[in-house]
Design a protein around this motif. Structure first.
Motif, PDB file in Angstrom:
ATOM      1  N   PHE A   1       1.729 -24.725  -5.893  1.00 30.80           N
ATOM      2  CA  PHE A   1       2.710 -24.385  -7.253  1.00 30.80           C
ATOM      3  C   PHE A   1       2.260 -22.688  -7.319  1.00 30.80           C
ATOM      4  O   PHE A   1       3.546 -22.107  -7.518  1.00 30.80           O
ATOM      5  N   LEU A   2       1.103 -22.257  -7.300  1.00 29.80           N
ATOM      6  CA  LEU A   2       1.116 -20.884  -7.386  1.00 29.80           C
ATOM      7  C   LEU A   2       1.526 -19.968  -6.247  1.00 29.80           C
ATOM      8  O   LEU A   2       2.359 -18.944  -6.691  1.00 29.80           O
ATOM      9  N   LEU A   3       1.629 -20.822  -4.955  1.00 28.60           N
ATOM     10  CA  LEU A   3       2.162 -19.725  -4.112  1.00 28.60           C
ATOM     11  C   LEU A   3       3.679 -19.863  -4.166  1.00 28.60           C
ATOM     12  O   LEU A   3       4.509 -19.039  -3.979  1.00 28.60           O
ATOM     13  N   PHE A   4       4.129 -21.022  -4.488  1.00 29.51           N
ATOM     14  CA  PHE A   4       5.614 -21.254  -4.730  1.00 29.51           C
ATOM     15  C   PHE A   4       6.250 -20.085  -5.863  1.00 29.51           C
ATOM     16  O   PHE A   4       7.208 -19.530  -5.471  1.00 29.51           O
ATOM     17  N   VAL A   5       5.513 -20.083  -6.940  1.00 32.60           N
ATOM     18  CA  VAL A   5       5.801 -19.200  -8.036  1.00 32.60           C
ATOM     19  C   VAL A   5       5.727 -17.515  -7.447  1.00 32.60           C
ATOM     20  O   VAL A   5       6.662 -16.912  -7.584  1.00 32.60           O
ATOM     21  N   ILE A   6       4.733 -17.333  -6.702  1.00 33.40           N
ATOM     22  CA  ILE A   6       4.635 -15.980  -6.083  1.00 33.40           C
ATOM     23  C   ILE A   6       5.431 -15.656  -5.116  1.00 33.40           C
ATOM     24  O   ILE A   6       6.227 -14.552  -5.190  1.00 33.40           O
ATOM     25  N   CYS A   7       5.863 -16.684  -4.215  1.00 34.36           N
ATOM     26  CA  CYS A   7       6.818 -16.477  -3.360  1.00 34.36           C
ATOM     27  C   CYS A   7       8.299 -16.411  -4.039  1.00 34.36           C
ATOM     28  O   CYS A   7       9.212 -15.372  -3.485  1.00 34.36           O
ATOM     29  N   LEU A   8       8.651 -17.107  -5.086  1.00 28.67           N
ATOM     30  CA  LEU A   8       9.781 -16.773  -5.581  1.00 28.67           C
ATOM     31  C   LEU A   8      10.022 -15.520  -6.361  1.00 28.67           C
ATOM     32  O   LEU A   8      11.145 -14.793  -6.286  1.00 28.67           O
ATOM     33  N   PHE A   9       8.968 -14.902  -6.822  1.00 33.25           N
ATOM     34  CA  PHE A   9       8.754 -13.490  -7.213  1.00 33.25           C
ATOM     35  C   PHE A   9       9.123 -12.740  -6.016  1.00 33.25           C
ATOM     36  O   PHE A   9      10.047 -11.699  -6.522  1.00 33.25           O
ATOM     37  N   PHE A  10       8.374 -12.692  -5.065  1.00 31.13           N
ATOM     38  CA  PHE A  10       8.905 -11.833  -3.842  1.00 31.13           C
ATOM     39  C   PHE A  10      10.313 -12.091  -3.290  1.00 31.13           C
ATOM     40  O   PHE A  10      10.644 -11.020  -2.773  1.00 31.13           O
ATOM     41  N   LEU A  11      10.780 -13.102  -3.556  1.00 29.12           N
ATOM     42  CA  LEU A  11      12.024 -13.278  -3.070  1.00 29.12           C
ATOM     43  C   LEU A  11      13.144 -12.353  -3.864  1.00 29.12           C
ATOM     44  O   LEU A  11      14.151 -12.131  -3.218  1.00 29.12           O
ATOM     45  N   PHE A  12      12.914 -12.332  -5.103  1.00 29.72           N
ATOM     46  CA  PHE A  12      13.800 -11.492  -5.883  1.00 29.72           C
ATOM     47  C   PHE A  12      13.284 -10.116  -5.878  1.00 29.72           C
ATOM     48  O   PHE A  12      14.149  -8.961  -5.822  1.00 29.72           O
ATOM     49  N   TYR A  13      11.887  -9.787  -5.800  1.00 27.41           N
ATOM     50  CA  TYR A  13      11.469  -8.329  -5.848  1.00 27.41           C
ATOM     51  C   TYR A  13      11.564  -7.762  -4.613  1.00 27.41           C
ATOM     52  O   TYR A  13      11.536  -6.563  -4.521  1.00 27.41           O
ATOM     53  N   GLY A  14      11.566  -8.409  -3.425  1.00 25.43           N
ATOM     54  CA  GLY A  14      11.466  -7.916  -2.082  1.00 25.43           C
ATOM     55  C   GLY A  14       9.965  -7.512  -1.707  1.00 25.43           C
ATOM     56  O   GLY A  14       8.963  -7.734  -2.203  1.00 25.43           O
ATOM     57  N   SER A  15      10.061  -6.592  -0.545  1.00 26.72           N
ATOM     58  CA  SER A  15       8.855  -6.079  -0.231  1.00 26.72           C
ATOM     59  C   SER A  15       8.296  -5.042  -0.753  1.00 26.72           C
ATOM     60  O   SER A  15       6.927  -4.396  -0.627  1.00 26.72           O
ATOM     61  N   GLY A  16       9.353  -4.367  -1.505  1.00 28.05           N
ATOM     62  CA  GLY A  16       8.445  -2.963  -2.140  1.00 28.05           C
ATOM     63  C   GLY A  16       8.737  -1.647  -1.470  1.00 28.05           C
ATOM     64  O   GLY A  16       9.244  -1.675  -0.310  1.00 28.05           O
ATOM     65  N   LYS A  17       8.177  -0.652  -1.944  1.00 33.89           N
ATOM     66  CA  LYS A  17       8.141   0.487  -1.173  1.00 33.89           C
ATOM     67  C   LYS A  17       7.250   0.859  -0.227  1.00 33.89           C
ATOM     68  O   LYS A  17       7.570   1.695   0.773  1.00 33.89           O
ATOM     69  N   HIS A  18       6.113   0.019  -0.159  1.00 36.93           N
ATOM     70  CA  HIS A  18       4.932   0.339   0.842  1.00 36.93           C
ATOM     71  C   HIS A  18       5.204  -0.744   1.726  1.00 36.93           C
ATOM     72  O   HIS A  18       4.406  -1.595   2.050  1.00 36.93           O
ATOM     73  N   SER A  19       6.197  -0.926   2.655  1.00 35.10           N
ATOM     74  CA  SER A  19       6.592  -1.909   3.402  1.00 35.10           C
ATOM     75  C   SER A  19       7.425  -1.284   4.656  1.00 35.10           C
ATOM     76  O   SER A  19       7.947  -0.413   4.666  1.00 35.10           O
ATOM     77  N   ALA A  20       7.321  -2.155   5.794  1.00 31.70           N
ATOM     78  CA  ALA A  20       8.119  -1.937   7.134  1.00 31.70           C
ATOM     79  C   ALA A  20       9.850  -1.797   6.723  1.00 31.70           C
ATOM     80  O   ALA A  20      10.429  -0.748   7.037  1.00 31.70           O
ATOM     81  N   ASP A  21      10.364  -2.659   5.596  1.00 28.95           N
ATOM     82  CA  ASP A  21      11.745  -2.744   5.371  1.00 28.95           C
ATOM     83  C   ASP A  21      11.977  -1.276   4.659  1.00 28.95           C
ATOM     84  O   ASP A  21      12.904  -0.797   5.301  1.00 28.95           O
ATOM     85  N   TYR A  22      11.131  -1.009   3.959  1.00 20.44           N
ATOM     86  CA  TYR A  22      11.515   0.489   3.263  1.00 20.44           C
ATOM     87  C   TYR A  22      11.289   1.692   4.255  1.00 20.44           C
ATOM     88  O   TYR A  22      12.238   2.522   4.278  1.00 20.44           O
TER      89      TYR A  22
END
Length: 140
Positions: free
Chosen positions: A113-134
């Motif tokens: 459940f905790l991982l699911f909630v955290i993953c939902l957060f990152f689904l909307f938040y994305g990888s952030g500024k300190h990432s390969a995507d950025y």
């Protein structure tokens, strides 16, 4: 402006190191969980026993290990994070629900459940500024 672009702009403007550390920890955990499923087949067989009779059950088994390992690495580096998270969500939801079908493991229930909630957060938040995507976006 597209929804993903607006979410990325917001996330990059509100980036924090603890959130990036959380993303990395989740990625490492998923990768290690994939490795543990690969090496401890008896435990993994017990976990997926409630779904083994469903059509394509072995496909689920292989998908879970591959998604955890590859997705975990991608989440750690922040590479295509939303896609990697989207691949994890059905697994985490099934892990949460499987505790009600088979034997209830409270620790696994809370963890999934905790991982699911955290993953939902990152689904909307994305990888952030300190990432390969950025980094790749800034190289364009």
């Amino acid at each position: 402006m597209g929804t993903v672009k607006s979410l990325n702009k917001w996330a990059n403007a509100h980036t924090y190191y603890p959130v990036d550390v959380l993303r990395i920890i989740v990625g490492i955990f998923l990768f290690v969980k994939g490795i543990s499923f690969l090496t401890d087949t008896e435990y993994y067989t017990q976990l997926v026993a409630p779904i083994k009779n469903i059509g394509g059950g072995m496909l689920f088994v292989h998908y879970i290990v591959a998604a955890h390992m590859v997705g975990g690495i991608m989440i750690v580096f922040g590479l295509l994070t939303r896609w990697a998270i989207a691949a994890q969500l059905p697994i985490l939801l099934a892990a949460f629900l499987i505790n009600f079908i088979g034997e209830m493991h409270v620790g696994n229930l809370i963890l999934s459940f905790l991982l699911f909630v955290i993953c939902l957060f990152f689904l909307f938040y994305g990888s952030g500024k300190h990432s390969a995507d950025y980094y790749f976006k800034m190289q364009q």
